[in-house]
Design an enzyme around this catalytic site. Structure first.
Site, PDB file in Angstrom:
ATOM      1  N   ALA A  38       0.818  -1.219   0.000  1.00 40.66           N
ATOM      2  CA  ALA A  38       0.000   0.000   0.000  1.00 40.66           C
ATOM      3  C   ALA A  38       0.849   1.265   0.000  1.00 40.66           C
ATOM      4  O   ALA A  38       0.596   2.203  -0.759  1.00 40.66           O
ATOM      5  CB  ALA A  38      -0.940  -0.009   1.208  1.00 40.66           C
ATOM      6  N   GLU A  39       1.869   1.298   0.852  1.00 38.75           N
ATOM      7  CA  GLU A  39       2.655   2.519   0.987  1.00 38.75           C
ATOM      8  C   GLU A  39       3.512   2.776  -0.252  1.00 38.75           C
ATOM      9  O   GLU A  39       3.632   3.909  -0.721  1.00 38.75           O
ATOM     10  CB  GLU A  39       3.533   2.444   2.244  1.00 38.75           C
ATOM     11  CG  GLU A  39       2.732   2.331   3.538  1.00 38.75           C
ATOM     12  CD  GLU A  39       2.312   0.900   3.867  1.00 38.75           C
ATOM     13  OE1 GLU A  39       1.548   0.731   4.827  1.00 38.75           O
ATOM     14  OE2 GLU A  39       2.749  -0.040   3.164  1.00 38.75           O
ATOM     15  N   SER A  40       4.116   1.717  -0.788  1.00 39.45           N
ATOM     16  CA  SER A  40       4.899   1.904  -2.021  1.00 39.45           C
ATOM     17  C   SER A  40       3.991   2.250  -3.189  1.00 39.45           C
ATOM     18  O   SER A  40       4.397   2.990  -4.096  1.00 39.45           O
ATOM     19  CB  SER A  40       5.746   0.670  -2.330  1.00 39.45           C
ATOM     20  OG  SER A  40       4.963  -0.485  -2.503  1.00 39.45           O
ATOM     21  N   ASN A  41       2.755   1.756  -3.181  1.00 39.80           N
ATOM     22  CA  ASN A  41       1.794   2.164  -4.217  1.00 39.80           C
ATOM     23  C   ASN A  41       1.582   3.676  -4.189  1.00 39.80           C
ATOM     24  O   ASN A  41       1.599   4.341  -5.227  1.00 39.80           O
ATOM     25  CB  ASN A  41       0.444   1.471  -3.996  1.00 39.80           C
ATOM     26  CG  ASN A  41       0.436   0.018  -4.409  1.00 39.80           C
ATOM     27  OD1 ASN A  41       1.338  -0.451  -5.109  1.00 39.80           O
ATOM     28  ND2 ASN A  41      -0.582  -0.706  -3.976  1.00 39.80           N
ATOM     29  N   ARG A 171      -7.119  -4.627   7.236  1.00 35.60           N
ATOM     30  CA  ARG A 171      -6.850  -5.942   6.657  1.00 35.60           C
ATOM     31  C   ARG A 171      -7.100  -6.996   7.727  1.00 35.60           C
ATOM     32  O   ARG A 171      -6.248  -7.262   8.563  1.00 35.60           O
ATOM     33  CB  ARG A 171      -5.402  -6.031   6.151  1.00 35.60           C
ATOM     34  CG  ARG A 171      -5.075  -5.071   5.026  1.00 35.60           C
ATOM     35  CD  ARG A 171      -5.759  -5.493   3.720  1.00 35.60           C
ATOM     36  NE  ARG A 171      -5.382  -4.616   2.616  1.00 35.60           N
ATOM     37  CZ  ARG A 171      -6.038  -3.517   2.253  1.00 35.60           C
ATOM     38  NH1 ARG A 171      -7.127  -3.161   2.952  1.00 35.60           N
ATOM     39  NH2 ARG A 171      -5.655  -2.795   1.233  1.00 35.60           N
ATOM     40  N   LYS A 228     -13.876   7.574   0.891  1.00 33.12           N
ATOM     41  CA  LYS A 228     -13.886   6.919  -0.416  1.00 33.12           C
ATOM     42  C   LYS A 228     -15.225   6.230  -0.643  1.00 33.12           C
ATOM     43  O   LYS A 228     -15.675   5.444   0.190  1.00 33.12           O
ATOM     44  CB  LYS A 228     -12.742   5.899  -0.491  1.00 33.12           C
ATOM     45  CG  LYS A 228     -11.359   6.526  -0.416  1.00 33.12           C
ATOM     46  CD  LYS A 228     -10.256   5.487  -0.354  1.00 33.12           C
ATOM     47  CE  LYS A 228     -10.155   4.870   1.017  1.00 33.12           C
ATOM     48  NZ  LYS A 228      -8.950   4.019   1.170  1.00 33.12           N
ATOM     49  N   GLY A 230     -15.966   4.580  -3.674  1.00 26.67           N
ATOM     50  CA  GLY A 230     -15.863   3.709  -4.838  1.00 26.67           C
ATOM     51  C   GLY A 230     -16.169   4.449  -6.114  1.00 26.67           C
ATOM     52  O   GLY A 230     -15.776   5.599  -6.309  1.00 26.67           O
ATOM     53  N   GLY A 233     -17.421   8.107  -6.238  1.00 22.61           N
ATOM     54  CA  GLY A 233     -16.553   9.262  -6.007  1.00 22.61           C
ATOM     55  C   GLY A 233     -16.114   9.356  -4.562  1.00 22.61           C
ATOM     56  O   GLY A 233     -15.648   8.379  -3.970  1.00 22.61           O
ATOM     57  N   ASP A 261      -5.094   3.208  -2.891  1.00 17.46           N
ATOM     58  CA  ASP A 261      -3.788   3.847  -2.712  1.00 17.46           C
ATOM     59  C   ASP A 261      -3.593   4.941  -3.757  1.00 17.46           C
ATOM     60  O   ASP A 261      -3.085   6.025  -3.450  1.00 17.46           O
ATOM     61  CB  ASP A 261      -2.674   2.812  -2.837  1.00 17.46           C
ATOM     62  CG  ASP A 261      -2.849   1.660  -1.857  1.00 17.46           C
ATOM     63  OD1 ASP A 261      -3.276   1.907  -0.719  1.00 17.46           O
ATOM     64  OD2 ASP A 261      -2.553   0.510  -2.246  1.00 17.46           O
TER      65      ASP A 261
END
Length: 319
Positions: A38-41, A171, A228, A230, A233, A261
């Protein structure tokens, strides 16, 4: 210290094996190799949009660890603070895909190198050099030491006027809801910007109403809540503004993983450019929508020209 980074983030990134065919994983014979985290995304999506971003983690000193570092660096992200563990391996994740549904994911990350990240792995000067620290609810779920690192990083950020951006990213394959709720709400109390989904609002606060979700997080101390929604919007609320911003419907969804992300990265990109909340939300919705057009976690993230063409700010020239 002069602020050289716009955003810094950290957390576990794994080697991702995506089956070439749709159906149960036990019948999959061929896989495409990529990365997932997630963070690298978020870091990659921001770098593609032209921002100066740093990401760090601990990787196994193995072929997969070298691969992850190479891919993230190749996307323009600073990886100078990445560490390698001589004793533990890099985590792996497999996807299982079915038509028109979110993919199942299978983690092989227990006792991974990244799960042993701790306070000692934080470079305080590096964190202080950023305008924004982005964290997720995944990192505190992978181990006690990683959880301590998250809280310490947030403490460093708050002491040095670094904005804290937080995506709850629940998660439940990593921890029980009661534990997740307690930890995530503690982090939320210190966050400046938070990106909950409707389902996360339900799990954490007992409501999936965007306005009530935002109200509760504002009460906790968040300055800006971006819910969020979906394909519908998002809903954005600050102390002075409340706004719904429509999404960009996608007819054929290839892969939903990584869309949230990308959404966060799009919003942060607009925020760094000091755009209006509505325009920040359009950036967010646009990156999130474009992410689902491509199979893979981060392969669909656009550059700024592609994003602005997609959301209608500019016209594309195809030939």
């Amino acid at each position: 210290m002069e602020k050289t980074l716009e955003v810094v983030t950290f957390g576990e990134t794994m080697v991702l094996f995506n089956p070439d065919n749709i159906g149960p994983l036990r019948y999959a014979n061929n896989f495409s190799k990529s990365i997932g985290g997630a963070e690298s995304n978020v870091a990659i999506a921001l770098a593609k949009l032209g921002h100066n971003v740093g990401w760090f983690s601990k990787l196994g000193n193995d072929a997969f660890g070298m691969y992850i570092k190479s891919v993230i660096m190749g996307e323009g992200v600073d990886v100078s603070r990445v560490g390698f563990d001589e004793e533990r391996k890099t985590g792996i994740i497999f996807k299982e895909r079915f038509q028109h549904t979110n993919p199942n994911v299978y983690y092989y990350r227990q006792n991974s190198a990244a799960s042993h990240i701790g306070v000692k792995d934080l470079d305080e000067d590096y964190l202080k050099s950023a305008k924004i620290l982005h964290i997720t609810g995944i990192t505190p779920a992978i181990s006690e030491s990683a959880r301590e690192a998250v809280f310490k990083a947030v403490e460093i950020a708050k002491e040095n006027n670094v904005i804290v951006s937080f995506d709850p990213n629940i998660r439940l394959k990593l921890w029980k809801l009661n534990e997740a709720k307690e930890v995530i709400l503690k982090i939320a109390e210190k966050a400046d910007i938070i990106f909950p989904g409707e389902d996360e609002g339900k799990k954490l606060l007992g409501t999936d109403n965007p306005e009530l979700i935002a109200d509760e997080f504002i009460k906790l101390g968040c300055k800006l809540v971006v819910v969020k929604l979906g394909e519908k919007g998002c809903y954005v609320q600050s102390k002075d503004e409340k706004i719904y911003v429509e999404g960009y419907p996608i007819k054929r969804v290839e892969d939903t993983v990584g869309a949230g992300d990308g959404f966060a990265a799009g919003f942060l990109s607009g925020y760094l450019k000091e755009l209006s909340l509505e325009d920040c939300a359009k950036y967010a919705n646009g990156v999130g929508a474009m992410a689902v057009l491509v199979r893979g976690d981060m392969e669909g993230y656009p550059d700024i020209e592609q994003l602005e063409s997609f959301i209608g700010i500019t016209e594309s020239v195809d030939r």
